[in-house]
Design a protein around this motif. Structure first.
Motif, short mmCIF file in Angstrom:
data_model
loop_
_atom_site.label_atom_id
_atom_site.label_comp_id
_atom_site.label_asym_id
_atom_site.label_seq_id
_atom_site.Cartn_x
_atom_site.Cartn_y
_atom_site.Cartn_z
N LYS A 199 0.69 -1.15 -0.16
CA LYS A 199 -0.09 0.00 0.00
C LYS A 199 0.86 1.20 -0.03
N ASN A 200 1.85 1.41 0.59
CA ASN A 200 2.83 2.46 0.69
C ASN A 200 3.84 2.80 -0.57
N ARG A 201 3.54 1.87 -1.45
CA ARG A 201 4.38 2.00 -2.84
C ARG A 201 3.52 2.37 -3.96
N VAL A 202 1.99 2.60 -3.58
CA VAL A 202 1.19 2.96 -4.71
C VAL A 202 1.54 4.43 -5.22
N LYS A 203 1.78 4.54 -6.57
CA LYS A 203 1.82 5.77 -7.24
C LYS A 203 0.51 6.29 -7.63
N TYR A 204 0.10 7.51 -6.94
CA TYR A 204 -1.16 7.70 -7.15
C TYR A 204 -1.30 8.73 -8.38
N VAL A 242 2.35 7.32 -19.77
CA VAL A 242 1.23 7.67 -18.81
C VAL A 242 0.95 6.72 -17.74
N ASN A 243 1.29 5.68 -17.83
CA ASN A 243 0.87 4.76 -16.79
C ASN A 243 1.98 4.28 -15.65
N GLY A 244 2.99 4.89 -15.82
CA GLY A 244 3.85 4.66 -14.76
C GLY A 244 4.46 3.23 -14.36
N MET A 245 4.22 2.35 -15.44
CA MET A 245 4.79 1.21 -15.44
C MET A 245 5.95 1.11 -16.87
N LEU A 267 -11.65 1.82 -22.26
CA LEU A 267 -11.59 1.92 -21.04
C LEU A 267 -10.96 0.92 -20.17
N ASN A 268 -11.01 -0.30 -20.47
CA ASN A 268 -10.06 -1.49 -19.85
C ASN A 268 -8.82 -1.49 -20.11
N LEU A 269 -8.45 -1.16 -21.15
CA LEU A 269 -6.90 -0.85 -21.47
C LEU A 269 -6.43 0.04 -20.36
N PHE A 270 -6.94 1.07 -20.00
CA PHE A 270 -6.47 1.85 -18.85
C PHE A 270 -6.92 1.49 -17.43
N GLY A 271 -8.01 0.85 -17.30
CA GLY A 271 -8.59 0.49 -16.19
C GLY A 271 -7.77 -0.78 -15.64
N GLY A 272 -7.10 -1.69 -16.51
CA GLY A 272 -6.12 -2.74 -16.13
C GLY A 272 -4.95 -2.35 -15.43
N PHE A 273 -4.46 -1.12 -15.92
CA PHE A 273 -3.27 -0.40 -15.48
C PHE A 273 -3.60 0.13 -13.95
N ILE A 274 -4.97 0.78 -13.93
CA ILE A 274 -5.12 1.42 -12.83
C ILE A 274 -5.38 0.52 -11.62
N ILE A 275 -5.93 -0.49 -11.70
CA ILE A 275 -6.16 -1.64 -10.67
C ILE A 275 -4.92 -2.18 -10.45
N ALA A 276 -4.04 -2.73 -11.30
CA ALA A 276 -2.87 -3.17 -11.07
C ALA A 276 -1.84 -2.40 -10.48
N SER A 277 -1.80 -0.93 -10.73
CA SER A 277 -0.99 -0.23 -10.00
C SER A 277 -1.48 0.05 -8.74
#
Length: 393
Positions: free
Chosen positions: A24-29, A127-130, A199-209
């Motif tokens: 939780k402390n490593r999440v990049k918001y 843009v996804n930080g990955m 939306l799912n393309l970005f949503g996958g990165f959001i949830i995985a992040s």
């Protein structure tokens, strides 16, 4: 009121991802916020603007032509059976997958799809930080499919950490392959299918992040994929045609099994409890449907369709929605449709784990161990995308 409920739903679904976070402390918001904003902007453009309607219309028209061409091949083999309404699902919805698969093979052979995947993936990585590999894999999954995509990564699978492997598998489960998009458009409105893909393309990165945050070093971030043994054009074409046919047969077999099992379970529940299994699941999923923006008087039926997708597959759920027995409003239909466009169901755990295990047994076992967490994350992606639609539609 719908905005308050939708925003509350957005917060709840993101919080559910945070609760399951491995660090939780490593999440990049910051990347998460940027991608959520992009979801709203792109979703609004696709659903509510003339430009979006034009793009979606062109996409749908293109697939319409492809389905017509596929129909020529199906009609040649099956003749008048194609025109019998009671026999059209396998022939008109599933068998066109064979032609679309062949077309994907041709575009792969001519290096068109690798070019698209490379540069779309590069843009996403900004843009996804990955890592670049995760971004390329997400685009490739949306084109090639949830099992086929790992073949191009087989030399890198053995060296991937558990965290990176989770993200790659999450992308594969959260998206759908282009070979079956046409089949979805036979049951759902094209604008909902296209919107869900984006939306799912970005949503996958959001949830995985949020669920699975980690750092990728420059030396580990190798985005080059490997190709299989060089084939002649017709060897490749024959292989992709057979792959498409196998997909159609597998989906048909799963539909026969799942529809029959659900019918039997419904019968048992009706006899014992006076309520069907799907109706019972509808009550379980109704609060989530409500948070997505669906009115409470439609939430139970919507929840039933959503649950059907998760315990069986999206085709069974789409058929239930397409039959139109529930009399949903246009907004509810849009929200439920977007939720259904993904591979987030129990059977996908086995498909993805099996695909990885066939290439690297050790990593396949790793995937199998986090299978339920994978489904949890992919389902949250569907909730997130549908909630965004509920807010902008």
């Amino acid at each position: 009121m719908k905005f308050l409920i939708g925003i509350a739903g957005l917060i709840v679904f993101l919080a559910l991802a945070w609760v399951a976070s491995s660090a939780k402390n490593r999440v990049k918001y910051r990347p998460v916020i940027v991608m959520i904003v992009l979801q709203f902007v792109l979703g609004y453009v696709l659903l509510n603007t003339g430009v979006g309607n034009y793009l979606v219309g062109g996409f749908a028209k293109g697939f319409g032509y492809l389905l017509q061409y596929a129909g020529e091949g199906v009609n040649f083999v099956f003749g008048g059976l194609v025109n019998v309404n009671e026999s059209t699902f396998f022939m008109n919805v599933l068998l066109p997958i064979v032609f679309i698969s062949a077309l994907i093979g041709i575009l792969q052979y001519w290096k068109i799809l690798p070019f698209i995947i490379k540069y779309l993936g590069l843009a996403l990585s900004k843009v996804n930080g990955m890592g670049k590999l995760e971004s390329f894999n997400a685009v490739a999954s949306a084109i090639l499919g949830q099992s086929e995509v790992f073949i191009s990564l087989k030399k890198q699978l053995g060296g991937l950490s558990k965290q990176r492997l989770y993200t790659l598998c999450a992308s594969a489960m959260s998206t759908v392959s282009m070979s079956i998009v046409g089949s979805y458009m036979m049951m759902l409105k094209p604008e909902y299918v296209v919107t869900a893909l984006v939306l799912n393309l970005f949503g996958g990165f959001i949830i995985a992040s949020i669920i699975n945050p980690y750092e990728v070093t420059e030396e580990d971030d190798v985005a080059e994929t490997v190709e299989g043994e060089k084939q002649s054009f017709f060897e490749m074409l024959g292989e992709y045609i057979m792959d498409g046919f196998k997909v159609a047969i597998v989906v048909a077999a799963m539909l026969i099994g799942f529809v029959a099992i659900i019918a039997m379970i419904n019968g048992i529940f009706n006899a014992v409890l006076g309520i069907s299994f799907q109706q019972l699941l509808g009550y379980v999923f109704a609060p989530f449907a409500f948070l997505m923006g669906i009115p409470w008087n439609e939430a139970v039926n919507a929840g039933s369709i959503m649950a059907t997708k998760m315990v069986s597959n999206e085709f069974v759920a789409m058929q239930s929605l397409a039959q139109g027995h529930f009399g949903f409003s246009g907004r509810t239909e849009a929200i439920v449709s977007v939720f259904l466009v993904s591979f987030a169901n129990f059977s996908s755990i086995g498909i993805i784990a099996g695909a990885v295990k066939g290439l690297n047994e050790k990593q396949g076992n790793v995937v199998a161990r986090f299978g339920l967490k994978l489904l949890y994350g992919a389902t949250l992606v569907s909730f997130l995308s549908a909630t965004v639609v509920g807010l902008i539609y």
